[in-house]
Each structure stands twice: as structure tokens, then as C-alpha cells.
Scaffold this motif. Structure first.
Motif, PDB file in Angstrom:
ATOM      1  N   LEU A 491      50.602-101.385 108.489  1.00 59.19           N
ATOM      2  CA  LEU A 491      49.903-100.934 109.704  1.00 59.19           C
ATOM      3  C   LEU A 491      48.513-100.341 109.608  1.00 59.19           C
ATOM      4  O   LEU A 491      47.647-100.829 110.040  1.00 59.19           O
ATOM      5  N   VAL A 492      48.415 -99.197 108.415  1.00 56.46           N
ATOM      6  CA  VAL A 492      47.240 -98.935 108.155  1.00 56.46           C
ATOM      7  C   VAL A 492      46.194 -99.791 107.725  1.00 56.46           C
ATOM      8  O   VAL A 492      45.120 -99.930 108.128  1.00 56.46           O
ATOM      9  N   HIS A 493      46.782-100.843 107.017  1.00 55.45           N
ATOM     10  CA  HIS A 493      45.824-102.047 106.422  1.00 55.45           C
ATOM     11  C   HIS A 493      45.212-102.798 107.688  1.00 55.45           C
ATOM     12  O   HIS A 493      44.035-103.089 107.854  1.00 55.45           O
ATOM     13  N   LYS A 494      46.025-103.207 108.537  1.00 55.25           N
ATOM     14  CA  LYS A 494      45.679-103.773 109.565  1.00 55.25           C
ATOM     15  C   LYS A 494      44.786-103.284 110.551  1.00 55.25           C
ATOM     16  O   LYS A 494      43.797-103.929 111.216  1.00 55.25           O
ATOM     17  N   LEU A 495      45.093-101.728 110.795  1.00 58.81           N
ATOM     18  CA  LEU A 495      44.116-101.145 111.782  1.00 58.81           C
ATOM     19  C   LEU A 495      42.750-101.304 110.944  1.00 58.81           C
ATOM     20  O   LEU A 495      41.668-101.339 111.813  1.00 58.81           O
ATOM     21  N   THR A 496      42.776-100.688 110.075  1.00 58.85           N
ATOM     22  CA  THR A 496      41.328-100.252 109.242  1.00 58.85           C
ATOM     23  C   THR A 496      40.704-101.601 108.739  1.00 58.85           C
ATOM     24  O   THR A 496      39.364-101.556 108.523  1.00 58.85           O
ATOM     25  N   THR A 497      41.385-102.747 108.873  1.00 62.01           N
ATOM     26  CA  THR A 497      40.826-103.736 108.113  1.00 62.01           C
ATOM     27  C   THR A 497      40.297-104.788 109.630  1.00 62.01           C
ATOM     28  O   THR A 497      39.097-104.558 110.111  1.00 62.01           O
ATOM     29  N   GLU A 498      41.188-105.451 109.909  1.00 62.41           N
ATOM     30  CA  GLU A 498      41.033-106.372 111.161  1.00 62.41           C
ATOM     31  C   GLU A 498      40.789-105.892 112.481  1.00 62.41           C
ATOM     32  O   GLU A 498      39.687-106.141 113.091  1.00 62.41           O
ATOM     33  N   LEU A 499      41.464-104.751 112.961  1.00 66.19           N
ATOM     34  CA  LEU A 499      41.169-104.495 114.086  1.00 66.19           C
ATOM     35  C   LEU A 499      39.840-103.568 114.222  1.00 66.19           C
ATOM     36  O   LEU A 499      39.004-103.720 115.167  1.00 66.19           O
ATOM     37  N   HIS A 500      39.617-102.734 112.958  1.00 67.89           N
ATOM     38  CA  HIS A 500      38.516-102.087 113.060  1.00 67.89           C
ATOM     39  C   HIS A 500      37.292-102.869 113.180  1.00 67.89           C
ATOM     40  O   HIS A 500      36.281-102.844 113.851  1.00 67.89           O
ATOM     41  N   SER A 501      37.315-103.962 112.260  1.00 64.94           N
ATOM     42  CA  SER A 501      36.412-104.879 112.035  1.00 64.94           C
ATOM     43  C   SER A 501      35.849-105.633 113.299  1.00 64.94           C
ATOM     44  O   SER A 501      34.807-105.842 113.910  1.00 64.94           O
ATOM     45  N   SER A 502      36.866-105.822 114.347  1.00 63.38           N
ATOM     46  CA  SER A 502      36.774-106.668 115.346  1.00 63.38           C
ATOM     47  C   SER A 502      36.055-105.693 116.384  1.00 63.38           C
ATOM     48  O   SER A 502      35.180-106.031 117.019  1.00 63.38           O
ATOM     49  N   TYR A 503      36.509-104.522 116.447  1.00 64.86           N
ATOM     50  CA  TYR A 503      35.543-103.619 117.347  1.00 64.86           C
ATOM     51  C   TYR A 503      34.104-103.351 116.928  1.00 64.86           C
ATOM     52  O   TYR A 503      33.477-103.184 117.466  1.00 64.86           O
ATOM     53  N   TRP A 504      33.943-103.298 115.603  1.00 67.74           N
ATOM     54  CA  TRP A 504      32.785-102.890 115.112  1.00 67.74           C
ATOM     55  C   TRP A 504      31.836-104.046 115.288  1.00 67.74           C
ATOM     56  O   TRP A 504      30.793-103.897 115.890  1.00 67.74           O
ATOM     57  N   LEU A 505      32.391-105.200 115.090  1.00 65.64           N
ATOM     58  CA  LEU A 505      31.398-106.342 115.161  1.00 65.64           C
ATOM     59  C   LEU A 505      31.098-106.548 116.870  1.00 65.64           C
ATOM     60  O   LEU A 505      30.023-107.091 117.177  1.00 65.64           O
ATOM     61  N   ASP A 506      32.084-106.372 117.746  1.00 66.18           N
ATOM     62  CA  ASP A 506      31.823-106.246 119.168  1.00 66.18           C
ATOM     63  C   ASP A 506      30.623-105.436 119.679  1.00 66.18           C
ATOM     64  O   ASP A 506      29.724-105.902 120.214  1.00 66.18           O
ATOM     65  N   ARG A 507      30.753-104.191 119.130  1.00 69.43           N
ATOM     66  CA  ARG A 507      29.662-103.054 119.526  1.00 69.43           C
ATOM     67  C   ARG A 507      28.279-103.763 118.864  1.00 69.43           C
ATOM     68  O   ARG A 507      27.287-103.496 119.310  1.00 69.43           O
ATOM     69  N   PHE A 508      28.398-103.969 117.667  1.00 75.54           N
ATOM     70  CA  PHE A 508      27.313-104.470 116.951  1.00 75.54           C
ATOM     71  C   PHE A 508      26.588-105.610 117.707  1.00 75.54           C
ATOM     72  O   PHE A 508      25.339-105.555 117.854  1.00 75.54           O
ATOM     73  N   ALA A 509      27.382-106.594 118.026  1.00 77.01           N
ATOM     74  CA  ALA A 509      26.758-107.872 118.682  1.00 77.01           C
ATOM     75  C   ALA A 509      26.080-107.418 119.914  1.00 77.01           C
ATOM     76  O   ALA A 509      25.031-107.742 120.250  1.00 77.01           O
ATOM     77  N   ASP A 510      27.067-106.309 120.619  1.00 82.08           N
ATOM     78  CA  ASP A 510      26.355-106.313 121.947  1.00 82.08           C
ATOM     79  C   ASP A 510      24.854-105.245 121.772  1.00 82.08           C
ATOM     80  O   ASP A 510      24.007-105.454 122.410  1.00 82.08           O
ATOM     81  N   GLU A 511      25.096-104.287 120.929  1.00 82.09           N
ATOM     82  CA  GLU A 511      23.907-103.282 120.730  1.00 82.09           C
ATOM     83  C   GLU A 511      22.717-104.153 120.029  1.00 82.09           C
ATOM     84  O   GLU A 511      21.402-103.634 120.294  1.00 82.09           O
ATOM     85  N   SER A 512      22.978-104.961 119.393  1.00 85.50           N
ATOM     86  CA  SER A 512      21.913-105.659 118.418  1.00 85.50           C
ATOM     87  C   SER A 512      21.422-106.820 119.197  1.00 85.50           C
ATOM     88  O   SER A 512      20.603-107.853 118.796  1.00 85.50           O
ATOM     89  N   ASP A 513      22.127-107.276 120.361  1.00 81.71           N
ATOM     90  CA  ASP A 513      21.984-108.760 120.788  1.00 81.71           C
ATOM     91  C   ASP A 513      21.948-109.867 120.028  1.00 81.71           C
ATOM     92  O   ASP A 513      21.082-110.722 119.923  1.00 81.71           O
ATOM     93  N   SER A 514      23.016-109.920 119.154  1.00 82.95           N
ATOM     94  CA  SER A 514      23.161-110.845 118.083  1.00 82.95           C
ATOM     95  C   SER A 514      24.456-111.420 118.343  1.00 82.95           C
ATOM     96  O   SER A 514      25.337-110.896 119.042  1.00 82.95           O
TER      97      SER A 514
END
Ligand SMILES: [Zn+2]
Ligand SMILES: [Zn+2]
Length: 676
Positions: A491-514
């Protein structure tokens, strides 16, 4: 990965080049269930190893006498130690300033001037059994010190090397971007392209950098693909190891003991930043008890609403205990952490999704008003109605009736009478009634009283929380790891790798307009945002009885959705998303239109706000009440969406709030007087 117990079963490999790195080999776990050496390839970074010790076959011993030796007994043994260890020559403290690579000296075995306490080492053995081959065994394959911190190399976020002038600068952001993309399974060539773009922003274009970047991305992706949640066969040991190695992402840890239950609070540095940024003077929400039935321990998530009002997970707490002393310990640790970054950090309002939540404790610790969110109850009822009944007309009627019972809080009819009548009228729906009797009858009074006493979160907020819940479910319960659900390390692995990455990339894409496609997907990830893609003209209301509304599909003009019971939280649509229990875009769209039409029952969050307002007129104003009202106002409906600005979820609680609230109150007062 299976553990191989006999050396003879390890496949022989012959790397094509004379020089090879550990990433070029396939590694096998060797040993037995009690003890095994990690030998999965996970080593990458420009380091060198020096010989730390070894043995040789004693002189005069002939090969013939060796035949009686077996297994992994060796003729020769050499231990190679990463040149950043094992001693720690740093200035002290647990986390040392780090380096990307070793100092370039003439002596190949020279040690870097400053040791980092790296425990990475491997052993090369010549076995009696097969003296012409070399057996390479990694005992610690990661560049970590004794505390488990990565102490140098490309995975070290603080790494700045002495050769920084010769290698391209890779910022934390690019590194995180690359890691996130790998976790999300994006093809390597796309990752590389974005990685190089990132480097070029800092260093300009350079052919040499491109080949370095390609190596870097490839190796990083090998590391990640071969990494496993299972640091040890024993889940408890594995989790302890994970905690040791990820201290920076753990804000609270309590191991199981006779007196204390297990609690693990996870928050990465990025999540901390988001919590501080979006939670300050704004709303923090809880998604409680996720996976009670399927996971070993349920998951509790704290969320903030980001700049698009999407729910963003900022802390994960894995525990079975919701006893006051435990909750208060980890909550305090979390708030202290935020305040260590931003003194004076303060939450404006807290959303609960379960009436059983310890509201006094939350008010005490956060020092803010508590609001109640309906989505969990609504979702649970709708899902079970759809699953357990098989006549759409009856389903619709039942859901509507349940809605009426909840609405009747304001109508004065006794809840118990209404419930009895409901259960009598639908008594032949035995499956549903069984569920309702077991899961809801014992607690429904408590839920309804919470609803009466606390302002309700808006449908927009509920939709955002539901979107998180749905995503979590898709990520966690859609895994081929059968049985892994019962492992906390998984569970920890899933949360900190896949789920975290997906939210990070969403926010990054939005804020950097990429990453335009990521950005679009992220914007459309809540029903609320999807609802705004539907033009008003697509909606037709049933004029006479107001029983339903029709929504024409934008994609296929021959398709029309029917929303029953329009204008209420207990609306019910015939699209598949709604039939899965979700708040669909059609319901939200129809409800938005109803809010502006005469003659429709105001939605519950609106009513709840009215209640609070009425009370306010009767009672002298105190500060906490003022806060409740300001939040209730901003959380209820009646706003229009202009497509550019995001919708405001909560008003910052600052000095100006009072005047804003008063102004709105006056407007409200006028409107209410008109209504009467
Ligand atoms: Zn090392
Ligand atoms: Zn729908």
C-alpha cells in the motif's frame, strides 16, 4: 521475486562488453526465506568500488582435494565497497551534504575526501564448484547509509557533485518529473524527450548532454522498474525498513506494541508544500476509512483543494485506530510539521465525511469550524440500490425517498416514522433492506443529527472528494498482486510511487502549462468540471411535474440522459457513471440549472446555509459562528462559472472576511425576504 536457494540455479550471464554495470545483469535473490541477500539490480550512479577485504585459496592446496566442497564455498573472495563508504567522514548529523559522483583522482581505488557512510558493497567469489566463473553478490545494492538515507548518486535529491560543471544540471523538478513519468509507465522515449527539454532550459542544447541524459533516464527507469515494495518477506520488517529509508516522508510512526496500535503517517516534502500552500486559511478534508474490508489497515487521507478546486491528497495515515489519543498524536505531528515550514499556518475549515468523526477533537486541534460532506452516504446508498435492486423505477423511487428522509430534517416529520414507512413500502427489496438495516439503521440518527448541526459541503466539493476516492480505488484495487492488499508495504509503495506521481504530474502540467494531454485530463477529472462542458441548451426540464430533466449527449446526439429528482443531492441519472454510484456530470449540470429556476427545492447545502443564517439572526454573533457562515456561504451554490477563474471553495479567513460576509449576508437577507 522468488528466492533461489542453490547457486547452481542462478543463470549464467555473459555481458557482451568487457566493461559492464550492474544494470546490465539480471539479478536473483539468493538465500533462504530466513536470510537472503538482495541481488536485484538497483545500483546506478557513477561511483567506484575499492577492495575492502578478501581471501585466497591457501598455497599447496590442490584442486583434487576441493571436490568435497560444495554449494557456494569459495576459492577466492573479494569484497568491493562503494568508495563513498562505509565510514562516515562527514561533518556529522544524519543527512550529509551530498555529491553526485566521486572525486576524480589518478588512483583508481582512491576514496573521496568526504565519506558518506555508504553501505553499498558487493562480493565477487570464485566457487570451488565452477572456478572459471565469477559469482557477484550484492549485500546492499542501494547507495544508502546506515540510517537508510540515500547518501549520493542520482536518486539523492540534494546531490551536487564536484563535477557539476561537467555534467548537466538536473534540477529536483526535472528529476521528479522523470521519476513520476516512469512510475506512470509512460514510454521511455517520451520521458527522455521531456527530460532533455528540461535540461536544455538550464544548460542549453548539447549533444553530449543528450547521451548522458539518455543513459540517466534509462538507468533510472531500470532502477524503478526493478524496485519492489517487498523489502523483506515479513511485512512488518519491510515497513520498518521503508520507514528507516524514507524518514523525510514519514511524519508519524508508531509500531504495533502491547499498548499501542500501528500508525503510519506519510507525507512527502511535496505534499507538505501543497498542504501549507492550499490548506492555509482554507479547507482541509478527510477521506476516512478507505478499504476497511480489503486492506490490512484502512487508509485515511487528508486532502486540500488546489487552484482548480480538485482534491489533492496531502497526507496518508494507515491505521486501524481512531481512538482519540492516537488521532490526536498524529494530527499534532502533522500540524507541527506544517508550522515548522510556515509558522502561523492555520486551517480555515475542516470537512468530515463520517458522522462518527471526533468533531470536538478536530475543532480543538485545527481551531476551525467543521463542515459535513454528504458524498459518502449518497454514494453508498446509490451503489447499493443499483446493485441490490433490479428494477430501475423502484431504484429511482427508493433513492428519492431516502433523499426525502434526509431533507425532512427541516420539515419536522419524525425521522423514525419516515424510516419505518420507507422500510415498509420497499419491504420486498430484501437485499437492500438487509444492507440498510445492518449498515445504516444503527447509525442513521447520528448521521442525520450531524447533518442538522453542521453546515454542509457543496456538491462541488463532494464531487472533488469523490473523484479522489474513485482514483484511489482504480489505482489500488486494479492490481495483479493478489494478496498484496493485505501487505502494508505494498500500500505504501503504491501510494508513494504511482498515486503520488500522478498528482505531482497533474499539478506540474497545469502550473507549467506543459504536457497538454495530462493537463486536460487533470482538469476534466471531476464531474464538476465536466458538467461545465455541457451547454444549457442541452438540458430540457420536464415542465409539468418536475420529475425529471433530459440531457442531450454532446458526443452522440441520438443519446439522451434522464436525470430523475432534479435539483436535489439525491438526483439519479441513467448514465453508467451514475449507476456506479458516482455524482455524474448530468446531475451536476441539471442541479446547477435548477438552482436558478423558480419553484425547485433548494439543494441541501443551500438549506443548511439558510438554517445557519436564520440562527444567526436569532443569536448574538460570536466569532466561531461568523466563520461557519462565511464558509457555508462560499461552499454553497448559486455561483456562475465563467470558464476562466476557478470556483472559490472557501473565503480566506482574514480581516476582510467580515466585511465580505456582511455584504453577502445583506444580499442573502434580501433574497430570503423575497422568498417569503
Ligand atoms: Zn555508494
Ligand atoms: Zn449521468
Amino acid at each position: 521475486m522468488a528466492i533461489v536457494e542453490s547457486v547452481s540455479k542462478i543463470p549464467l550471464q555473459d555481458p557482451p562488453e568487457e566493461e559492464f554495470s550492474s544494470a546490465d545483469l539480471t539479478w536473483t535473490k539468493f538465500g533462504n526465506a530466513d536470510h537472503h541477500d538482495e541481488a536485484c539490480s538497483n545500483v546506478l550512479c557513477p561511483t567506484q568500488f575499492h577492495i575492502e577485504g578478501g581471501t585466497k585459496l591457501p598455497k599447496g592446496q590442490s584442486r583434487d582435494t576441493l571436490k568435497k566442497y560444495k554449494g557456494d564455498e569459495h576459492i577466492e573472495y573479494k569484497k568491493y565497497q562503494c568508495s563513498f563508504g562505509p565510514e562516515n567522514y562527514g561533518e556529522g548529523g544524519e543527512i550529509l551534504p551530498s555529491r553526485r559522483c566521486r572525486t576524480n583522482t589518478r588512483n583508481r581505488a582512491a576514496r573521496p575526501q568526504s565519506m558518506r557512510g555508504c553501505t553499498c558493497h558487493f562480493v565477487v567469489k570464485r566457487l570451488y564448484a565452477r572456478p572459471s566463473l565469477a559469482l557477484i553478490v550484492y549485500n546492499e545494492r542501494r547507495h544508502v547509509n546506515k540510517s537508510g538515507f540515500i547518501c549520493h548518486g542520482p536518486l539523492d535529491r540534494d546531490a551536487i557533485g564536484p563535477r557539476a560543471t561537467n555534467i548537466p544540471y538536473i534540477s529536483n523538478e526535472i528529476q521528479q518529473q522523470t521519476i513520476s513519468m516512469i512510475h506512470l509507465g509512460i514510454p521511455e522515449e517520451n520521458i527522455l524527450e521531456k527530460h532533455i527539454e528540461g535540461i536544455e532550459r538550464y544548460c542549453g542544447s548539447n549533444v553530449k548532454f543528450n547521451s548522458l541524459a539518455s543513459q540517466h533516464v534509462h538507468k533510472l527507469s531500470m532502477i524503478i522498474k526493478r524496485s519492489t515494495h517487498e523489502l523483506d518477506l515479513d511485512d512488518e520488517v519491510s515497513i520498518r525498513m521503508w520507514v528507516e529509508r524514507n524518514r523525510k516522508s514519514v511524519f508519524f510512526h508508531q509500531d504495533t506494541s502491547e499498548s499501542d496500535p500501528f500508525v503510519l503517517g506519510i507525507q512527502t516534502e511535496w505534499q507538505l508544500q501543497q498542504m501549507v500552500r492550499f490548506g492555509h486559511h482554507s479547507v482541509v478534508a478527510a477521506d476516512s476509512s478507505f478499504g476497511v474490508k480489503r486492506l490490512k489497515y484502512p487508509l485515511f487521507t487528508l486532502l486540500v483543494f488546489d487552484s482548480r478546486q480538485h482534491a489533492l491528497p496531502v497526507a496518508w495515515i494507515i491505521t486501524r485506530s481512531f481512538a482519540k489519543p492516537d488521532v490526536s498524536k498524529w494530527l499534532k505531528a502533522l500540524i507541527d510539521r506544517a508550522r515548522s515550514v510556515e509558522p502561523g499556518w492555520k486551517v480555515g475549515g475542516f470537512f468530515i465525511d463520517d458522522a462518527a468523526a471526533d468533531i470536538d477533537l478536530l475543532r480543538d486541534i485545527f481551531g476551525c469550524p467543521v463542515l459535513f460532506s454528504l458524498w459518502r452516504m449518497r454514494r453508498s446508498w446509490l451503489r447499493n440500490i443499483v446493485r441490490k435492486c433490479n428494477n430501475i423505477e423502484i431504484e429511482r423511487e427508493m433513492f428519492k425517498r431516502l433523499g426525502t428522509i434526509v431533507y425532512n430534517i427541516w420539515g419536522g416529520t419524525s425521522t423514525s416514522v419516515a424510516l419505518e414507512q420507507f422500510m415498509l413500502d420497499f419491504v420486498d427489496q430484501t437485499d437492500f433492506m438487509e444492507y440498510f438495516r445492518v449498515s445504516w439503521v444503527p447509525k442513521i440518527e447520528m448521521w442525520l443529527s450531524t447533518r442538522r448541526n453542521f453546515p454542509l459541503a457543496s456538491q462541488e466539493a463532494s464531487g472533488a472528494l469523490e473523484a479522489y476516492h474513485v482514483k484511489l480505488k482504480a489505482k489500488l484495487f486494479d492490481d495483479s498482486h493478489l494478496g498484496a492488499l493485505q501487505r502494508v508495504d505494498w500500500l505504501v509503495h503504491k501510494l508513494t510511487t504511482e498515486l503520488h506521481s500522478s498528482y505531482w504530474l497533474d499539478r506540474f502540467a497545469d502550473e507549467s502549462d506543459s504536457f497538454q494531454n495530462v493537463k486536460e485530463g487533470y482538469i476534466a477529472s471531476t464531474s464538476w468540471h465536466r458538467a461545465f462542458q455541457i451547454p444549457d441548451s442541452a438540458v430540457t426540464m420536464d415542465g409539468k411535474d418536475r420529475l425529471f430533466a433530459k440531457v442531450a449527449s454532446q458526443k452522440d446526439s441520438s443519446v439522451t440522459r434522464i436525470v430523475w429528482n432534479p435539483g436535489s443531492e439525491f438526483s439519479f441519472c441513467d448514465c453508467s457513471w451514475s449507476l456506479q454510484g458516482n455524482l455524474c456530470k448530468h446531475v451536476i449540470k441539471v442541479n446547477t440549472i435548477c438552482e436558478n429556476l423558480q419553484g425547485y427545492q433548494p439543494s441541501m447545502s443551500f438549506r443548511s446555509f439558510e438554517e445557519v443564517l436564520m440562527d444567526l439572526w436569532r443569536k448574538p454573533v460570536d466569532d466561531s459562528f461568523e466563520l461557519d457562515v462565511s464558509l457555508a456561504w462560499t461552499h454553497q451554490k448559486g455561483r456562475t462559472y465563467n470558464g476562466k477563474r476557478s470556483l472559490i471553495l472557501a473565503t480566506p479567513v482574514n480581516r476582510n472576511t467580515k466585511s465580505v460576509v456582511m455584504h453577502k449576508k445583506n444580499r442573502k437577507r434580501k433574497r430570503l425576504s423575497r422568498l417569503r
